[in-house]
Design a protein around this motif. Structure first.
Motif, PDB file in Angstrom:
ATOM      1  N   LEU A 261       0.811  -1.213   0.000  1.00 19.90           N
ATOM      2  CA  LEU A 261       0.000   0.000   0.000  1.00 19.90           C
ATOM      3  C   LEU A 261       0.847   1.266   0.000  1.00 19.90           C
ATOM      4  CD1 LEU A 261      -2.831  -0.983   2.496  1.00 19.90           C
ATOM      5  CD2 LEU A 261      -3.074  -0.588   0.040  1.00 19.90           C
ATOM      6  N   SER A 262       2.142   1.131   0.198  1.00 22.60           N
ATOM      7  CA  SER A 262       3.047   2.273   0.124  1.00 22.60           C
ATOM      8  C   SER A 262       4.459   1.731  -0.066  1.00 22.60           C
ATOM      9  CB  SER A 262       2.953   3.141   1.386  1.00 22.60           C
ATOM     10  OG  SER A 262       3.684   4.338   1.224  1.00 22.60           O
ATOM     11  N   ALA A 263       5.422   2.619  -0.156  1.00 16.64           N
ATOM     12  CA  ALA A 263       6.812   2.205  -0.330  1.00 16.64           C
ATOM     13  C   ALA A 263       7.712   3.305   0.207  1.00 16.64           C
ATOM     14  CB  ALA A 263       7.115   1.940  -1.805  1.00 16.64           C
ATOM     15  N   SER A 264       8.943   2.933   0.529  1.00 24.61           N
ATOM     16  CA  SER A 264       9.873   3.901   1.106  1.00 24.61           C
ATOM     17  C   SER A 264      11.187   3.899   0.346  1.00 24.61           C
ATOM     18  CB  SER A 264      10.134   3.579   2.587  1.00 24.61           C
ATOM     19  OG  SER A 264      10.692   2.289   2.723  1.00 24.61           O
ATOM     20  N   ALA A 265      11.927   4.980   0.498  1.00 19.18           N
ATOM     21  CA  ALA A 265      13.295   5.104  -0.008  1.00 19.18           C
ATOM     22  C   ALA A 265      14.060   5.971   0.987  1.00 19.18           C
ATOM     23  CB  ALA A 265      13.311   5.723  -1.400  1.00 19.18           C
ATOM     24  N   ARG A 266      15.359   5.919   0.923  1.00 15.52           N
ATOM     25  CA  ARG A 266      16.190   6.623   1.903  1.00 15.52           C
ATOM     26  C   ARG A 266      17.043   7.696   1.237  1.00 15.52           C
ATOM     27  NH1 ARG A 266      13.869   5.480   6.695  1.00 15.52           N
ATOM     28  NH2 ARG A 266      13.614   3.244   6.987  1.00 15.52           N
ATOM     29  N   ARG A 267      17.308   8.763   1.987  1.00 17.85           N
ATOM     30  CA  ARG A 267      18.328   9.711   1.556  1.00 17.85           C
ATOM     31  C   ARG A 267      19.705   9.054   1.666  1.00 17.85           C
ATOM     32  NH1 ARG A 267      16.440  15.097   4.821  1.00 17.85           N
ATOM     33  NH2 ARG A 267      15.694  13.523   6.295  1.00 17.85           N
ATOM     34  N   PRO A 268      20.628   9.366   0.785  1.00 20.05           N
ATOM     35  CA  PRO A 268      20.597  10.419  -0.233  1.00 20.05           C
ATOM     36  C   PRO A 268      19.936  10.010  -1.546  1.00 20.05           C
ATOM     37  CG  PRO A 268      22.735   9.388  -0.247  1.00 20.05           C
ATOM     38  CD  PRO A 268      21.971   8.747   0.881  1.00 20.05           C
TER      39      PRO A 268
END
Length: 311
Positions: A261-268
């Motif tokens: 239902l969603s997704a994530s990513a990280r900096r940088p």
């Protein structure tokens, strides 16, 4: 938060089938993509930087080594699905595909395959191969990256295929008895909430067993990053995502399984929106939205007001 009370989620589906938790382990099979190697184009889709969803270092490890490393780091389950995620995991000679998939299935904890690919990279030989694993009792999913059902959007983001290609591939996969999970992105350039709902409707009409929704990530190295840096691409807000994704869930038939239902990513790697660094922020707000407005299928005529767990 108990989203599985409101949405038909993949985790409970697997637990019901296998009698215990099953966790996905992501793999890099060393594949590329026809939209990057010059067959269809170069540079890939405008949103693409594979580092945002796959570990490039993993491509130099064997499938067995990747699975062992991930299984050691994720102790939430004894059983696993091998998820060929990076790039286009059906883009290669059938002998190479068979070797990659069977390396994964030889591992004792692996109970099935999820194969991520493009709609234009699924020949009959691949479907025959995957159907064979399903016939042997493995959980098998063909994950098709569609992103949008609007041809104008697909051209804008440089996908290299149209919706008709997707629909035809789905029909062939279902004829082989292979369930399809469709990936859709919320917040693509030029798209409105109404267009996202239209994409969902077209995907459901084409026939689908699973769905993945995720917000548009603007990531380093992508062409969309340049538009964002120039101020031409405002990031998707959390409120916009929750409303759009929430209504997509409410308009989805209860039998369709949501893999994500969603997704994530990280900096940088992640430039924007920064709320995507933590996928739980979206899931918590989606839970609130659906409890207020109604669960999966509640917006469809003749459906119950909320999704109920199967007996």
């Amino acid at each position: 938060m108990q989203l599985s009370q409101l949405v038909n989620m993949f985790g409970p589906h697997l637990q019901q089938r296998f009698g215990e938790k099953v966790h996905k382990l992501t793999l890099h099979g060393g594949f590329t993509c026809p939209n990057r190697d010059g067959t269809l184009g170069r540079g890939g889709c405008t949103f693409c930087n594979v580092a945002s969803f796959a570990d490039e270092a993993a491509r130099h490890q064997s499938i067995a080594a990747q699975l062992a490393t991930q299984a050691a780091n994720v102790n939430r389950a004894r059983l696993h699905l091998a998820y060929f995620q990076a790039y286009t995991s059906t883009y290669g000679e059938i002998a190479r595909l068979r070797d990659q998939y069977e390396q994964a299935l030889q591992q004792a904890s692996i109970v099935g395959l999820c194969v991520g690919t493009r709609p234009d990279c699924v020949p009959e030989a691949v479907l025959h191969l995957l159907a064979g694993y399903r016939d042997r009792g493995y959980e098998v999913w063909l994950e098709l990256g569609l992103q949008s059902a609007h041809d104008a959007t697909l051209r804008r983001i440089n996908r290299g295929h149209d919706f008709a290609c997707y629909r035809e591939t789905v029909q062939r996969a279902r004829a082989w008895g292979i369930p399809v999970c469709c990936h859709l992105i919320v917040g693509l350039p030029g798209e409105t909430e109404a267009m996202a709902q239209q994409s969902l409707l077209r995907v459901v009409e084409a026939g689908v067993e699973g769905l993945k929704l995720h917000p548009l990530h603007i990531v380093t190295g992508s062409r969309l990053e340049r538009a964002w840096q120039a101020g031409r691409l405002p990031p998707l807000t959390l409120a916009e995502y929750v409303t759009t994704a929430g209504e997509m869930v409410r308009h989805t038939p209860p039998e369709v399984i949501f893999h994500r239902l969603s997704a994530s990513a990280r900096r940088p790697t992640l430039c924007a929106p920064l709320w995507c660094e933590n996928r739980w922020s979206a899931l918590v707000e989606l839970d609130r939205y659906l409890r207020r407005e109604g669960g999966q299928g509640s917006a469809l005529a003749g459906r119950e007001s909320a999704y109920c767990l199967p007996a």
